[in-house]
Design a protein around this motif. Sequence first.
Motif, PDB file in Angstrom:
ATOM      1  N   VAL A   1       0.847  -1.193   0.000  1.00  0.00           N
ATOM      2  CA  VAL A   1       0.000   0.000   0.000  1.00  0.00           C
ATOM      3  C   VAL A   1       0.883   1.244   0.000  1.00  0.00           C
ATOM      4  N   SER A   2       0.547   2.200  -0.850  1.00  0.00           N
ATOM      5  CA  SER A   2       1.237   3.494  -0.879  1.00  0.00           C
ATOM      6  C   SER A   2       0.285   4.564  -0.368  1.00  0.00           C
ATOM      7  N   ALA A   3       0.712   5.281   0.647  1.00  0.00           N
ATOM      8  CA  ALA A   3      -0.096   6.363   1.224  1.00  0.00           C
ATOM      9  C   ALA A   3       0.815   7.208   2.095  1.00  0.00           C
ATOM     10  N   GLY A   4       0.424   8.460   2.309  1.00  0.00           N
ATOM     11  CA  GLY A   4       1.223   9.321   3.171  1.00  0.00           C
ATOM     12  C   GLY A   4       2.621   9.508   2.642  1.00  0.00           C
ATOM     13  N   ASP A   5       3.625   9.298   3.509  1.00  0.00           N
ATOM     14  CA  ASP A   5       5.004   9.562   3.093  1.00  0.00           C
ATOM     15  C   ASP A   5       5.766   8.311   2.685  1.00  0.00           C
ATOM     16  N   GLY A   6       5.053   7.201   2.421  1.00  0.00           N
ATOM     17  CA  GLY A   6       5.784   6.007   2.012  1.00  0.00           C
ATOM     18  C   GLY A   6       4.910   4.878   1.518  1.00  0.00           C
ATOM     19  N   THR A   7       5.564   3.754   1.240  1.00  0.00           N
ATOM     20  CA  THR A   7       4.898   2.526   0.801  1.00  0.00           C
ATOM     21  C   THR A   7       5.251   1.417   1.782  1.00  0.00           C
ATOM     22  N   ALA A   8       4.253   0.703   2.260  1.00  0.00           N
ATOM     23  CA  ALA A   8       4.463  -0.426   3.167  1.00  0.00           C
ATOM     24  C   ALA A   8       4.077  -1.709   2.447  1.00  0.00           C
TER      25      ALA A   8
ATOM     26  N   LYS B   1      -6.362   6.787   0.531  1.00  0.00           N
ATOM     27  CA  LYS B   1      -5.761   5.461   0.675  1.00  0.00           C
ATOM     28  C   LYS B   1      -5.267   5.167   2.084  1.00  0.00           C
ATOM     29  N   ASP B   2      -5.368   6.138   2.983  1.00  0.00           N
ATOM     30  CA  ASP B   2      -4.883   5.916   4.353  1.00  0.00           C
ATOM     31  C   ASP B   2      -5.463   4.659   5.000  1.00  0.00           C
ATOM     32  N   PRO B   3      -6.781   4.421   4.888  1.00  0.00           N
ATOM     33  CA  PRO B   3      -7.340   3.231   5.553  1.00  0.00           C
ATOM     34  C   PRO B   3      -6.744   1.915   5.062  1.00  0.00           C
ATOM     35  N   LEU B   4      -6.211   1.889   3.830  1.00  0.00           N
ATOM     36  CA  LEU B   4      -5.632   0.652   3.316  1.00  0.00           C
ATOM     37  C   LEU B   4      -4.408   0.226   4.116  1.00  0.00           C
ATOM     38  N   MET B   5      -3.743   1.215   4.752  1.00  0.00           N
ATOM     39  CA  MET B   5      -2.604   0.871   5.604  1.00  0.00           C
ATOM     40  C   MET B   5      -3.054   0.004   6.782  1.00  0.00           C
ATOM     41  N   ALA B   6      -4.328   0.093   7.136  1.00  0.00           N
ATOM     42  CA  ALA B   6      -4.851  -0.755   8.209  1.00  0.00           C
ATOM     43  C   ALA B   6      -4.816  -2.227   7.794  1.00  0.00           C
ATOM     44  N   LEU B   7      -4.918  -2.502   6.503  1.00  0.00           N
ATOM     45  CA  LEU B   7      -4.857  -3.884   6.035  1.00  0.00           C
ATOM     46  C   LEU B   7      -3.451  -4.446   6.204  1.00  0.00           C
ATOM     47  N   VAL B   8      -2.433  -3.623   5.962  1.00  0.00           N
ATOM     48  CA  VAL B   8      -1.047  -4.061   6.202  1.00  0.00           C
ATOM     49  C   VAL B   8      -0.862  -4.362   7.683  1.00  0.00           C
ATOM     50  N   ALA B   9      -1.372  -3.453   8.522  1.00  0.00           N
ATOM     51  CA  ALA B   9      -1.271  -3.654   9.971  1.00  0.00           C
ATOM     52  C   ALA B   9      -1.941  -4.958  10.382  1.00  0.00           C
ATOM     53  N   ALA B  10      -3.113  -5.234   9.826  1.00  0.00           N
ATOM     54  CA  ALA B  10      -3.852  -6.446  10.194  1.00  0.00           C
ATOM     55  C   ALA B  10      -3.147  -7.707   9.717  1.00  0.00           C
ATOM     56  N   ALA B  11      -2.556  -7.653   8.515  1.00  0.00           N
ATOM     57  CA  ALA B  11      -1.843  -8.823   7.993  1.00  0.00           C
ATOM     58  C   ALA B  11      -0.642  -9.166   8.873  1.00  0.00           C
ATOM     59  N   VAL B  12       0.054  -8.135   9.354  1.00  0.00           N
ATOM     60  CA  VAL B  12       1.184  -8.359  10.258  1.00  0.00           C
ATOM     61  C   VAL B  12       0.677  -8.849  11.609  1.00  0.00           C
ATOM     62  N   GLN B  13      -0.368  -8.195  12.124  1.00  0.00           N
ATOM     63  CA  GLN B  13      -0.923  -8.565  13.431  1.00  0.00           C
ATOM     64  C   GLN B  13      -1.337 -10.036  13.467  1.00  0.00           C
TER      65      GLN B  13
END
Length: 289
Positions: free
Chosen positions: A132-139, A214-226
């Motif tokens: 996901v790309s959002a804010g100041d970077g890509t995770a 696209k900010d909320p999509l970063m929550a999916l990265v967080a959830a996948a790691v969690q």
Amino acid sequence: MAEIIQKDGTWTFDGDALRLTPGRDKNVSLLRRTLGELTVPLGALAGISFEQGKKSGRLRLRLRDGADPLLQATGGRLAEPNDPYQLTVESDRYGVAEYVVDEVRDALLLDRVPADPVDGYLLPGPSVPLSVSAGDGTASFDGEHVRLEWNWKTEDSKSAAGARSLALTDLSTVEWHPAVGLENGYLRFTVRGAETKAPPKYDPNSVELWGFKKDPLMALVAAAVQARLPHPTASPEAARAAGQPAAIAPEDDHDALLRRLRELGDLHRSGVLTDEEFATAKRAVLKRM
């Protein structure tokens, strides 16, 4: 089977699980469309409710604490449009919504599903690889490593060191916060032994978020790691199997060890433990028995 079909999405209950499918309407959020269909086992539910309004109503699911890595990683901070456990219901379908509620509640009662917290994830979390790309970077996350890459908007002191690669086994926590008012949000990974109180703007293990689409999509990265970190209340064997340190509590009671085996089985079925991790943890418990 109980089913309600709306522009916002479709909820189907077969007695054992609720299948939540996001609608194709343009008003359905990007996060829900990206997350896709969810299957929520009956055992993960703490309750269901329906609220009527003049023009539309809302179905709401309440999950047991600790059952879903997405809710764990976001701490209940997902805004209403992005919450996959809510469904907008048109006024002419109120009767169907109430029927779905009755069916789910009856099943919870008949199966004697408790509403107390769980000690293992009952939902698998978003699939990987994920980027996901959002804010100041890509995770990006491939299941084993998190990669953080920066863009032209990143603070110089943070981007100077270049892209970051964080091993899952080195992470202790992950959290996502949305931007609220004048306060920016963030996706933050805490590396064990390198905890920091630096603002996300300067933290090389954080992506700063400014409240864009696209900010909320970063929550999916967080959830996948969690979903792949040990559960906050996981047994010591499960934590060790996942490569994380944990305090070992002496427990010689035979019934307690049997409960531990069931816990490990739940973790394995929900995808938190791999086949190899489950086998290792199971052998450790059997050895103590």
